[in-house]
Design an enzyme around this catalytic site. Structure first.
Site, PDB file in Angstrom:
ATOM      1  N   ARG A 128     -89.778   4.753  53.294  1.00 51.52           N
ATOM      2  CA  ARG A 128     -89.085   3.503  52.986  1.00 51.52           C
ATOM      3  C   ARG A 128     -87.817   3.837  52.223  1.00 51.52           C
ATOM      4  NH1 ARG A 128     -91.453  -0.962  49.108  1.00 51.52           N
ATOM      5  NH2 ARG A 128     -90.956   0.536  47.482  1.00 51.52           N
TER       6      ARG A 128
ATOM      7  N   CYS B 114     -98.830  -2.934  53.767  1.00 56.08           N
ATOM      8  CA  CYS B 114     -98.775  -1.850  52.787  1.00 56.08           C
ATOM      9  C   CYS B 114     -98.746  -2.360  51.360  1.00 56.08           C
ATOM     10  CB  CYS B 114     -97.588  -0.921  53.048  1.00 56.08           C
ATOM     11  SG  CYS B 114     -96.005  -1.735  52.892  1.00 56.08           S
TER      12      CYS B 114
ATOM     13  N   ARG C 149     -92.593   5.380  48.765  1.00 52.72           N
ATOM     14  CA  ARG C 149     -91.642   4.621  47.935  1.00 52.72           C
ATOM     15  C   ARG C 149     -90.606   5.598  47.367  1.00 52.72           C
ATOM     16  NH1 ARG C 149     -96.588   1.611  46.384  1.00 52.72           N
ATOM     17  NH2 ARG C 149     -96.171  -0.600  46.613  1.00 52.72           N
TER      18      ARG C 149
ATOM     19  N   ARG D 147     -94.196 -11.164  39.883  1.00 51.27           N
ATOM     20  CA  ARG D 147     -95.371 -10.297  40.025  1.00 51.27           C
ATOM     21  C   ARG D 147     -95.681  -9.467  38.787  1.00 51.27           C
ATOM     22  NH1 ARG D 147     -93.294  -5.920  44.555  1.00 51.27           N
ATOM     23  NH2 ARG D 147     -94.711  -4.414  43.632  1.00 51.27           N
TER      24      ARG D 147
ATOM     25  N   ASN E 176     -97.098  -7.676  48.165  1.00 52.20           N
ATOM     26  CA  ASN E 176     -96.825  -7.821  46.726  1.00 52.20           C
ATOM     27  C   ASN E 176     -95.625  -8.741  46.513  1.00 52.20           C
ATOM     28  OD1 ASN E 176     -98.739  -5.857  46.580  1.00 52.20           O
ATOM     29  ND2 ASN E 176     -97.285  -4.177  46.287  1.00 52.20           N
TER      30      ASN E 176
ATOM     31  N   GLU F  32     -91.388  -8.997  53.577  1.00 56.83           N
ATOM     32  CA  GLU F  32     -91.853  -9.317  52.226  1.00 56.83           C
ATOM     33  C   GLU F  32     -91.097 -10.490  51.621  1.00 56.83           C
ATOM     34  OE1 GLU F  32     -91.495  -5.752  49.837  1.00 56.83           O
ATOM     35  OE2 GLU F  32     -89.619  -5.161  50.784  1.00 56.83           O
TER      36      GLU F  32
HETATM   37  C1  PEP Z   1     -94.785  -4.872  48.600  1.00 52.21           C
HETATM   38  O1  PEP Z   1     -93.900  -5.591  48.159  1.00 52.21           O
HETATM   39  O2  PEP Z   1     -95.907  -5.303  48.950  1.00 52.21           O
HETATM   40  C2  PEP Z   1     -94.575  -3.417  48.739  1.00 52.21           C
HETATM   41  C3  PEP Z   1     -95.463  -2.649  49.331  1.00 52.21           C
HETATM   42  O3  PEP Z   1     -93.457  -2.896  48.184  1.00 52.21           O
HETATM   43  P1  PEP Z   1     -93.298  -2.676  46.600  1.00 52.21           P
HETATM   44  O4  PEP Z   1     -94.650  -2.917  45.967  1.00 52.21           O
HETATM   45  O5  PEP Z   1     -92.827  -1.295  46.388  1.00 52.21           O
HETATM   46  O6  PEP Z   1     -92.309  -3.723  46.220  1.00 52.21           O
HETATM   47 MG    MG Z   2     -91.922  -4.837  47.980  1.00 51.90          MG
END
Ligand code: PEP
Ligand code: MG
Length: 590
Positions: A344, A514, A308, A477, A466, A443
């Site tokens: 990423r 991930c 990240r 979230r 996520n 995502e």
């Molecule tokens: C996700 O969204 O699942 C992800 C891995 O990216 P982030 O948690 O950094 O948004």
């Molecule tokens: Mg994400």
């Protein structure tokens, strides 16, 4: 008055959400991070001298506070690091700023907190607009000092995150990902917040850093006092004030049990994450900072499945330049060799605000100019990163991944910029890898439904569950009020995952997960049943996932998927997955 402030030290338990495993026992420090509410009052001319006197006292108190911090840092880590507070000290002595506040008081006849806040804000805005790294650096100083002056004017205790030199637990209303990234791992044994959820970036950071953490402990700041004796159980989400000897004894036993499990996991560290019937699922680690690489390597993971990189852009006043990024990516690539690192690209916005990137305030940041959207609107920032990644790919096994892709057009736009970067590097005669694998995160539900189109234009997918869950179910979230609606096993989520995995495989590309679903071993049977090729999670959970994978077999997981596709509730699907998990590795489940 809070119970902790009374004479008698009775044990009290508070239930939150455990988001990072581990048990910690220490004194707490309440960390006030949110901006203060600044009152607005009219003042009469008779009150004017009193307001001026309050202002002078607040400046003196703030100066003393800064000098004390400087001294502590100098004692603990040396005077070079402590000198960063010199600039802060200059702010409290800045004559122009002080005079402007005094003039404001005289002219507008409002209380001094209000005037001071307005003047400081104006300074920050003006300095922030000047294209000079030194002046932009001072914005951060002024903001910090202004918060301290206002706390002193309001008669509140100073913020003390940076001032502790003993091991302690942090308790706070909220911690931003930037706060968490700046936590001293040696001294902060754990933290608890009133807000937050399991998939907030703050919680993800805590897991990566191996710091036990609890979120969603409503009103906890008003129930504790700095210095209270507290035990924090990051497994169950329990915070225990004044633990009795019995409780401490009980927790000693729990820790022993956990250590035994850790020892058995250590034995399989160098084995492969292959199911009992021979299907190898790549198991890699997520990182936010290169400092985590030792843990990644020690965890027995196969490289980094998600780096990240936005954490490189937090807590600073100017963005990292190409050279700094290149060095950083090169280092990660070299350390994980022969495995790969999936870098990423910048995913700022949402709950990750970068001071150095001049981002607009938005009504709905998670639906706003986040991640690839920000990068496509700011190509000059994006291309610096793309060039650094292309160059690092000449040295190590580097793959590139775009976050938050919602359409084929967006992917093509990003790729067009990548091609421009290759041209530029070619023209400079720089060493780079033009053929590095490019993949995308899936995502966004729209991208999941269009996965068959997207799969034709990339080398791999990595599913960011996520965000996929938050966008599919319309559940923020990071909002603890609706955390119960955030259901990874919702039938819609399972269906979307199936669409994504099937589309990838039909197109002959690999697909990983991930997001935090990959870290949850209660769900591993579902992910294997869907057919994912890779799982990537914090290095702290990698050994557990490996054990889970080794304990499962593909036919049972595939049968599970057939069954759950017919189910209509999250709890029924979770129940089925749990039943399989319990039958294979109950010792690993809490
Ligand atoms: C996700 O969204 O699942 C992800 C891995 O990216 P982030 O948690 O950094 O948004
Ligand atoms: Mg994400």
């Amino acid at each position: 008055m809070s119970s902790s402030k009374s004479e008698e030290k009775v044990e009290k338990r508070f239930q939150g959400i455990g988001v990072a495993p581990g048990i910690a026992h220490a004194q707490v420090v309440i960390h006030w991070v949110d901006d203060e509410e600044i009152p607005l009052r009219d003042i009469s001319s008779e009150e004017l001298p009193e307001e001026i006197a309050r202002f002078e006292s607040a400046l003196i108190a703030t100066r003393a506070e800064l000098l004390e911090i400087q001294q502590r840092i100098a004692d603990a880590i040396g005077s070079k690091d402590a000198s960063v507070f010199d600039a802060h000290l200059l702010v409290v002595e800045d004559r122009t700023l002080i005079d402007e506040v005094l003039r404001g008081l005289d002219q507008s006849r409002h209380n001094v907190e209000h005037i001071f806040h307005q003047v400081a804000e104006k300074y920050c805005r003006t300095l922030g607009e000047i294209d000079d790294p030194y002046l932009r650096e001072r914005v951060v100083d002024i903001e910090d000092v202004a918060r301290r002056v206002i706390r002193n004017l309001l008669g509140k205790a100073p913020r003390n995150l940076a001032t502790q030199d003993n091991a302690h637990l942090i308790v706070s209303h909220n911690l931003t990902p930037s706060d968490t990234a700046s936590i001293n791992r040696e001294l902060v044994l754990g933290f608890a917040t009133e807000q937050g959820s399991k998939t907030s970036h703050t919680a993800i950071m805590a897991r990566s850093m191996g710091i036990p953490a609890i979120v969603g402990l409503h009103d906890i700041c008003s129930k504790l006092t700095s210095g209270d004796d507290v035990l924090l159980d990051g497994y169950s989400g329990l915070l225990i004030l004044n633990p009795t000897p019995n409780t401490l004894w009980e927790y000693g036993g729990i820790e022993q049990e956990k250590e035994k499990v850790e020892e058995t996991l250590e034995l399989i560290r160098d084995t492969s994450s292959t199911t009992s019937d021979g299907r190898h699922v790549i198991l890699s680690a997520n990182i936010e900072l290169p400092e985590e690489l030792d843990d990644v390597i020690a965890s027995g993971s196969e490289g980094v499945g998600l780096y990240r990189t936005e954490f490189l852009y937090l807590n600073r006043s100017t963005p990292p330049d190409e050279e700094e990024q290149y060095e950083n990516y090169r280092l990660v690539a070299e350390r994980v060799q022969p495995h790969s690192v999936i870098i990423r690209t910048l995913d700022v916005g949402g709950d990750k605000d970068s001071q150095c990137l001049d981002m607009e305030e938005e009504e709905n940041p998670f639906l706003g100019c986040r991640a690839i959207r920000f990068c496509l609107q700011n190509p000059e920032i994006f291309k610096v990163q793309l060039r650094a990644i292309l160059r690092a790919a000449a040295i190590g096994n580097v793959r590139l991944m775009y976050p938050m892709i919602s359409s084929v057009e967006e992917l093509r736009q990003a790729n067009a910029l990548l091609e421009e970067c290759k041209e530029e590097l070619r023209a400079q005669g720089a060493d780079f890898n033009p053929n590095l694998d490019v993949g995308i995160m899936i995502e966004i539900p729209g991208a999941a439904l269009a996965a068959s189109h997207l799969a034709r234009e990339v080398k791999f997918f990595s599913i960011g569950t996520n965000d996929l869950i938050q966008y599919t179910l319309a559940v923020d979230r990071v909002n603890d009020q609706i955390a119960h609606l955030y259901e990874p096993t919702h039938p819609a989520v399972i269906r979307l995952l199936k669409i994504i995995v099937d589309a990838a495989h039909e197109q002959g590309i690999w697909v990983g997960v991930c997001g935090e679903m990959a870290a949850d071993i209660e769900l591993t049977p579902l992910l294997l049943g869907l057919g994912v090729d890779e799982l990537s999670a914090s290095s702290s959970v990698v050994p557990r996932i490996k054990k889970a994978v080794q304990s499962l077999d593909l036919p049972s997981c595939q049968k599970l998927i057939e069954e759950v596709l017919a189910l209509d509730t999250s709890s029924a699907i979770l129940g089925k997955s749990l039943a399989v998990a319990h039958s294979r590795y109950s010792d690993l489940l809490n």
